[in-house]
Write an enzyme that holds these catalytic residues in place. Structure first.
Site, PDB file in Angstrom:
ATOM      1  N   GLY A 190       0.759  -1.220  -0.057  1.00 29.62           N
ATOM      2  CA  GLY A 190      -0.115  -0.044   0.034  1.00 29.62           C
ATOM      3  C   GLY A 190       0.977   1.283   0.011  1.00 29.62           C
ATOM      4  CB  SER A 191       2.427   3.284  -1.870  1.00 30.48           C
ATOM      5  OG  SER A 191       2.195   2.253  -2.916  1.00 30.48           O
TER       6      SER A 191
END
Length: 223
Positions: A190-191
């Site tokens: 996740g980013s």
């Protein structure tokens, strides 16, 4: 197609999983062995899904119309913020910032939103707040890239690590000439990506919209 950043990890993980399944066969009951094996297989399938790199067709619309710059999304994900903000690191000017959140289920390949020349790159150490929070833009580990387009517009964008992301990979090199849609990096798990556009940009997306990296047109900048 599997992205190059995942090939070695997937190979090592597969060997470990096969070894664990072999060991579990001898030390657990058939029911527990079956459940653990299913869990490991599902986990491995998720890793394959995460490191996927689907084929996309790219073309530069600006080649046919020199009077405008069409900006495409630098990543797959969801638009979580569109706001006017003062960019302090390089542009030192008011901009429109579009923030794109990549969940662990999105393709995590990052692509150039415009064609031009890379004039600035920098890596920043930082924290690991949840990526959709506003403070993550500058406080989290991140990179900054600036491309000067053929129309002399300067487009800044950032790779921002999230709570799960612990490794940002940046391929962009200063002074290299690049094309829209080419890969400039990869973020594991996740980013978020922030892209900073001139105030006169026509924004084509809205908050909550899903976008596709290298394909979805997010803005037009007219000369």
């Amino acid at each position: 197609m599997i992205h190059r950043e995942g090939t070695s990890l997937l190979s090592y993980t597969l060997m470990i999983i096969l070894l664990l399944i072999f060991i579990f066969f001898f030390i657990f009951s058939s029911v527990i062995f079956f459940l653990l094996s299913i869990f490991l297989v599902v986990f491995y399938v998720f890793l394959i899904f995460f490191f996927r790199n689907p084929k996309k067709f790219f073309y530069d619309e600006n080649f046919y119309d020199k009077k405008k710059e069409i900006i495409v999304s630098p990543a797959d994900g969801k638009i979580v913020e569109i706001q006017n903000i003062f960019e302090t690191e390089f542009l030192k000017n008011k901009c429109i910032c579009i923030s794109i959140f990549m969940s662990p289920f999105d393709v995590h390949v990052n692509r150039y939103p415009v064609s031009g020349k890379v004039i600035y790159t920098k890596y920043h150490t930082g924290k690991y707040f949840i990526a959709w929070l506003k403070k993550s833009s500058l406080e989290n580990e991140h990179t900054t890239i600036v491309v000067e387009t053929n129309n002399k517009n300067k487009i800044l964008f950032r790779q921002i690590a999230g709570f799960l992301a612990r490794r940002i990979i940046l391929y962009a090199k200063k002074n290299s000439v690049i094309k829209k849609g080419e890969e400039f990096g990869f973020i594991k798990f996740g980013s978020r990506i922030d892209i900073f556009l001139p105030l006169n940009s026509l924004i084509l997306v809205k908050k909550g919209e899903k976008v596709s990296g290298g394909e979805t047109e997010i803005s037009i900048i007219r000369s």
